[in-house]
Structure formats: structure tokens, C-alpha cells
Design an enzyme around this catalytic site. Structure first.
Site, PDB file in Angstrom:
ATOM      1  N   LYS A 107      21.857  14.278  17.505  1.00 24.56           N
ATOM      2  CA  LYS A 107      21.107  15.347  16.832  1.00 24.56           C
ATOM      3  C   LYS A 107      22.037  16.521  16.618  1.00 24.56           C
ATOM      4  CE  LYS A 107      16.747  16.066  15.618  1.00 24.56           C
ATOM      5  NZ  LYS A 107      15.767  15.011  15.308  1.00 24.56           N
TER       6      LYS A 107
HETATM    7  N1  GLU Z   1      15.135  13.867  11.860  1.00 24.71           N
HETATM    8  C1  GLU Z   1      14.406  12.662  11.814  1.00 24.71           C
HETATM    9  C2  GLU Z   1      13.904  12.283  13.190  1.00 24.71           C
HETATM   10  O1  GLU Z   1      13.870  13.093  14.077  1.00 24.71           O
HETATM   11  C3  GLU Z   1      15.182  11.554  11.135  1.00 24.71           C
HETATM   12  C4  GLU Z   1      16.417  11.122  11.828  1.00 24.71           C
HETATM   13  C5  GLU Z   1      17.206  10.098  11.007  1.00 24.71           C
HETATM   14  O2  GLU Z   1      16.736   9.639   9.994  1.00 24.71           O
HETATM   15  O3  GLU Z   1      18.314   9.817  11.418  1.00 24.71           O
HETATM   16  O4  GLU Z   1      13.460  11.195  13.415  1.00 24.71           O
END
Ligand code: GLU
Length: 417
Positions: A107
Site C-alpha cells: 500500500k
Molecule cells: N485500493 C484497492 C483496495 O484496497 C485496490 C487495490 C488494487 O487493485 O491493487 O483493494
């Protein structure tokens, strides 16, 4: 192994510990899975439109990469912290494992308020942030995606900056891109679609008829708005929606298409004419069958859990319920579909996008949605069966599935030393 304290990482650990204990996880693997593999902190200077130079702090955390490249979004928000990004990266590790896709968890986040920045400033900040973390990302290493306050355009800048440094175009470095640049059909709607599908499966399980079921949703961004649209299309009555600025209530059901038009112009649902105003707090106590928190973390707490009347809570957001509030609701018989099962639509279609980019061959929207539904049914039933087998709630069951999968590959890979 349990740590107590106020941070959301500690809250995640409480959930982890509960499941790890049931699995009898050996201490060594336990230690590995409760530590982030890599945390990067960068400071990004940006020349603002005023001519002033501001310096923004950004993070990228790769929590666990046992199953594959780190995967997870980048959020832009004034309240971003390293603790939050680390927790979200841990959740991504569990989400990818529950979704049964070959990714680890990552993240990113930047402390900034994009609502007060021009598009040019956001672009400059994005490019500088990518340049600062460039050695850590890549299709085989760590693949970012959109998250709170970031969109397909921001992902296009991420892809372009990475590609410029590389000397050739590399689309698979990031997902959630515009369609013209290697994005996937169905990606934008994926998390909301999955929330809808999960709500449908969970309603079936608890014997709730979706036709006419009353629904309240917190959040009207990508997840909340698409879930609202798709659930309304299934016959549910969306009576209340609240966002960062306020909420709206209509006992006869909100006109979601008109509300979307309103939100496009005003960037909030607040002020929508064909409804009564509502506070965020009041939303939680409404007389509804289904409650969908689809905004930020820590929204359902002991301060409002007692007033919740819904029989089904589907977590569209990451970490919207504190562990105490979760226990309280579960004891009262509320069926809670946890975030790491309910909101994995985005990352599942991100996986499809990455596969399509690497093949250079793109699927139809129907193929994407069918594969998403197939993956959802598999994950929902894996978690449901686990909850029956161990006689635990769905959150603990989802953690058992996730930890079991990550632990198994960690053992197989062995230690490198
Ligand atoms: N931000 C989204 C989540 O928390 C998508 C993450 C992604 O597609 O890698 O699931």
C-alpha cells in the site's frame, strides 16, 4: 503475541492473533506474518502553482510478498500515516490470499489534500513520488493501483513516469489505468460490483429477500456509488447515503441516477433536493436491513454499534469496524461480511488487468464480470465453510483462510539465510 494499544495495526493484529491461535500457527511463521517486509518513507518536493515549494511525505509499504508481487493502492489524504499504510498493506496481503490471486500485499500513501490542489500540482506530486519509489515497484515487484482520492488519470501518470525511467512502455506496473492505456473493462466498477455480489450471497445465506430490502450506505465514492446503483438494480431500496460532507435520506428509496448527477457537480450527496438531510452518525442507527460502510476506517465503534439495527453489515471499506464493535455486533447476531472478503473486487480485477497487460490481449467486459463472479463465489464459500468448520464469525474465518494460504507458501519456500 497480542499487542494492545490504539493503533489500527494493533486492531489488525488482534484479528490476526485470534485466527492464528485457532490455526495453531507456529511461532516462527507467526513472527514473519506480523511484520511488514519493507517500509519506505519519501519526501517529495513540489513547486506549487503559487511558486512556493512544498515538501510532501509519502509512504510505500510491502507487507508480505510470499504469494507474488506486492499489490495495493496509493491513497492521497491529509490523515495518512505510516501505521495506517502498513495496516492497509497487511490487509492487502490477506485480501489477495482470500481472493486466491498470486499477489502479496502493499500500500502507498501521501500526506496531502488533493481537494485543495490543482491537477498540475497533483500530477507533479505523483511523478515525484513515483520517481522516489521507482526501484521498489515494477510488474514483478510491486504493482500500485487507485485508492482513496486517486483515479485512472493518476495511474496513467504513475505508468508514464515509471516507463520514462525504464526507456520503454510498461503497462503492467500499475492497475486501474484508463482503458486506452492497458486498463481493464470493469475495473472501475469492480469493488462496488463485488460488494453487490457479496451482499446478494450473504442475503441468500441469512434468508433475507433483497427485493425491497432497506439499505444504508456510508460513502458515495467509487465503492459506495457503484454498490448503490447495482443493489438498486436488484430491487433493494437504498434509503440513505452519507459522505464526508453530510447525508441524505428518503424513506421511499433514493433516486441513485439523480444522486450521481448531483454528486458529480457538488462532489457530495449533501444538498440533494429529493431527500431529507441526514448526519453521518444518524445513518448508523437507521431502521434498515443492510448497512454498508464504504468510506474510511474505524466508522463502526462502540459509540454507535449499540444503535445499529441492520441484520447484515457488508464492509465495503477497509477496516470500518473496530474489533470491540465487531464482537458486540456478532454477539447480537448481526451477520458481518468482513472487508477482506467483501471489498476484494478491485484487486481481483486488478489481477485480471495485470494478466491482460502481460498477455497484450484484452477480455470483454462480460468475461471480466463472469470471472469476477466465479472468483467471488469461490472465496465466499471457502470463508463460509471455514466459519462453519471452526464455528467462528466470518471475519475470523477469512483470516484463517488467508493466514493458512500465506503460511503454507512461506513454509514451502523455506528460509533464505
Ligand atoms: N485500493 C484497492 C483496495 O484496497 C485496490 C487495490 C488494487 O487493485 O491493487 O483493494
Amino acid at each position: 503475541m497480542t499487542t494492545t494499544g490504539g493503533s489500527i495495526f494493533d486492531a489488525m493484529l488482534q484479528e490476526f492473533d485470534g485466527a492464528a491461535r485457532i490455526l495453531n500457527l507456529e511461532p516462527g511463521i507467526w513472527r514473519i506474518l506480523t511484520k511488514p517486509k519493507r517500509q519506505i518513507i519519501v519526501h517529495c518536493p513540489v513547486q506549487m502553482d503559487s511558486g512556493e515549494i512544498e515538501v510532501f511525505t509519502g509512504f510505500r509499504v510491502q507487507y508480505n510478498i510470499a504469494l507474488g508481487p506486492a499489490k495495493g493502492g496509493i491513497r492521497y489524504h491529509p490523515d495518512v500515516t505510516l501505521d495506517e499504510v502498513t495496516t492497509l498493506a497487511a490487509w492487502m496481503s490477506w485480501k489477495c490470499a482470500v481472493a486466491h490471486i498470486p499477489f502479496g500485499g502493499g500500500k502507498g500513501g501521501i500526506i496531502c489534500d488533493p481537494t485543495k490542489m490543482s491537477r498540475r500540482e497533483v500530477e507533479a506530486l505523483t511523478r515525484r513520488y513515483v520517481a522516489e519509489i521507482i526501484d521498489a515497484i515494477g510488474p514483478e515487484k510491486d504493482v500500485p493501483a487507485p485508492d482513496v482520492n486517486t483515479d485512472a488519470q493518476v495511474m496513467a501518470w504513475v505508468m508514464d513516469t515509471y516507463s520514462m525511467h525504464l526507456g520503454h512502455t510498461s503497462t503492467a506496473v500499475v492497475t486501474g489505468k484508463p482503458l486506452e492505456l492497458g486498463g481493464s473493462l470493469g475495473r472501475r466498477e469492480a469493488t462496488g460490483r463485488r460488494v453487490m455480489l457479496t451482499t446478494r450471497e450473504a442475503a441468500k445465506h441469512v434468508g433475507l429477500d433483497l427485493t425491497g430490502a432497506r439499505v444504508a450506505i456510508q460513502g458515495f465514492g467509487n465503492v459506495g456509488s457503484v454498490s448503490a446503483e447495482l443493489l438498486a438494480a436488484l430491487g433493494a431500496k437504498i434509503v440513505a447515503i452519507a459522505d464526508w460532507k453530510g447525508g441524505v435520506y428518503n424513506d421511499a428509496g433514493l433516486d441513485i441516477a439523480a444522486l450521481l448527477d448531483h454528486a458529480k457537480i457538488h462532489r457530495t450527496v449533501a444538498g440533494f433536493a429529493r431527500a431529507d438531510p441526514l448526519t453521518n452518525e444518524a445513518l448508523f442507527g437507521l431502521d434498515v436491513h443492510i448497512l454498508i460502510p464504504a468510506a474510511l476506517e474505524n466508522q463502526i465503534t462502540m459509540a454507535n454499534a449499540g444503535s445499529i439495527k441492520a441484520t447484515l453489515v457488508v464492509e465495503g471499506a477497509n477496516g470500518p469496524t473496530t474489533p470491540e464493535a465487531h464482537r458486540h455486533l456478532h454477539e447480537r447476531g448481526v451477520f458481518i461480511v468482513p472487508d477482506i472478503l467483501a471489498n476484494i473486487g478491485g484487486v481481483t480485477v486488478s489481477y485480471f488487468e495485470w494478466v491482460q497487460d502481460r498477455h497484450g490481449y484484452f477480455w470483454t467486459e462480460r468475461e471480466v464480470n463472469e470471472r469476477l463472479e466465479q472468483k467471488l463465489c469461490e472465496a465466499f464459500h471457502d470463508v463460509l465453510q471455514t466459519s462453519v468448520k471452526y464455528r467462528v464469525d466470518m471475519r475470523t474465518a477469512a483470516y484463517i483462510v488467508a493466514i493458512g494460504r500465506v503460511a503454507a507458501v512461506t513454509r514451502m519456500r523455506g528460509m533464505y539465510a
